[in-house]
Design an enzyme around this catalytic site. Structure first.
Site, PDB file in Angstrom:
ATOM      1  N   HIS A   1       0.861  -1.186   0.000  1.00 30.56           N
ATOM      2  CA  HIS A   1       0.000   0.000   0.000  1.00 30.56           C
ATOM      3  C   HIS A   1       0.896   1.235   0.000  1.00 30.56           C
ATOM      4  CE1 HIS A   1      -3.538  -2.483   1.711  1.00 30.56           C
ATOM      5  NE2 HIS A   1      -3.729  -2.242   0.427  1.00 30.56           N
TER       6      HIS A   1
ATOM      7  N   GLU B   1       1.462   3.620   2.871  1.00 28.12           N
ATOM      8  CA  GLU B   1       1.985   3.063   4.122  1.00 28.12           C
ATOM      9  C   GLU B   1       3.509   2.969   4.049  1.00 28.12           C
ATOM     10  OE1 GLU B   1      -0.211  -0.568   4.663  1.00 28.12           O
ATOM     11  OE2 GLU B   1      -2.118   0.497   4.556  1.00 28.12           O
TER      12      GLU B   1
ATOM     13  N   HIS C   1       2.089  -3.578   7.277  1.00 28.13           N
ATOM     14  CA  HIS C   1       1.023  -2.629   6.945  1.00 28.13           C
ATOM     15  C   HIS C   1       0.845  -1.642   8.100  1.00 28.13           C
ATOM     16  CE1 HIS C   1      -1.004  -4.487   3.348  1.00 28.13           C
ATOM     17  NE2 HIS C   1      -0.342  -5.558   3.766  1.00 28.13           N
TER      18      HIS C   1
ATOM     19  N   GLU D   1       0.253  -5.061  11.389  1.00 24.84           N
ATOM     20  CA  GLU D   1      -0.303  -3.713  11.237  1.00 24.84           C
ATOM     21  C   GLU D   1       0.338  -2.794  12.274  1.00 24.84           C
ATOM     22  OE1 GLU D   1      -2.708  -2.145   9.412  1.00 24.84           O
ATOM     23  OE2 GLU D   1      -3.489  -3.765   8.165  1.00 24.84           O
TER      24      GLU D   1
HETATM   25 ZN   LIG Z   1      -2.061  -1.807   4.139  1.00 21.38          ZN
END
Ligand SMILES: [Zn+2]
Length: 247
Positions: A54, A57, A163, A216
């Site tokens: 992403h 990120e 992430h 995350e």
């Molecule tokens: Zn992500």
């Protein structure tokens, strides 16, 4: 001996943390022609770490680089592979998706891939969502095709993706590594992120029989993450965790 050194010779002095002292190998090109690079393992791959799928990120990209720059290349486990940035176009453009506006983490050819736009949020703690494309077909994007080919070639025993900013460790298998990351970082260990992720790398990898952990990061920014998460990544890439001597 790789992965076995402890103490001062393992940790780089600040004055030596400028450059990434690794030679990376290209595994393909982005939609805009940027080289997609990874650290190639020297032996069969036990763990593939993937950052930056992403583009918004980039904390994960910087944190992974900082972890590698924190330690001597001599102590990096030979069975580690690492993709520093799976979506360089998105990082350059500051977008979640790639240059075509496709969320690469919804573009994998998993059985649950959906042509319906996915959604993301501008602020993680607000409900208002933004639609984002999943690709004209499963696996349509250059970056997705390239990383799938890489994973098929490497056959990693396990994948760890970086992430943010949901502040949890998503590990459907509750593996020893996932449990250890959660304990070290004090992030909660979950078996499900809490919403459907059709066409995600996790969905695809699970169907391919490859265990995958989604780490995350908390929404703290690079400065704080360099203290809270980077040392944990550094320990992982140097095999300094329970079971890590097998890396
Ligand atoms: Zn992500």
């Amino acid at each position: 001996m790789p992965g076995k050194s402890h103490g001062s010779e393992r940790i780089h002095k600040m004055s030596r943390r400028t450059e990434l002292e690794l030679s990376l190998t290209s595994y393909g090109r982005s939609e805009r022609g940027v080289s997609l690079d990874y650290l190639k393992p020297e032996v069969p791959c036990e763990l593939l770490i993937v950052a930056g799928i992403h583009g918004e990120e980039s904390d994960g990209v910087i944190s992974l680089s900082r972890a590698f720059r924190s330690i001597s290349p001599l102590v990096i486990s030979p069975s580690i592979a690492a993709v520093f940035c799976a979506n360089p176009d998105g990082v350059i453009l500051g977008t979640r998706g790639n240059a075509n506006g496709v969320d690469l983490n919804r573009n994998f050819p998993a059985s649950n891939w959906s042509p319906d736009p996915s959604t993301c949020r501008w602020h993680a703690d607000e409900d208002e969502t933004i639609p984002i494309f999943t690709g004209k077909e499963p696996g349509s994007e250059s970056e997705t095709k390239a990383i799938i080919s890489l994973i098929k070639a490497l056959k990693p025993a396990q994948i760890l993706t970086l992430h943010g900013p949901l502040a949890c460790v998503d590990d459907p298998n509750q593996s020893p590594l996932g449990q250890w990351i959660a304990k070290r970082t004090k992030l909660s260990l979950v078996q499900d992120i809490g919403y459907p992720t059709p066409g995600s790398m996790g969905s695809w990898a699970s169907e391919a029989g490859i265990p995958i952990i989604t780490w995350e990061f908390p929404p703290d920014g690079v400065e704080a993450l360099s203290r809270s998460q980077v040392p944990v990544i550094a320990d992982i890439i140097s095999g300094n965790f329970p079971g890590g001597n097998e890396l």
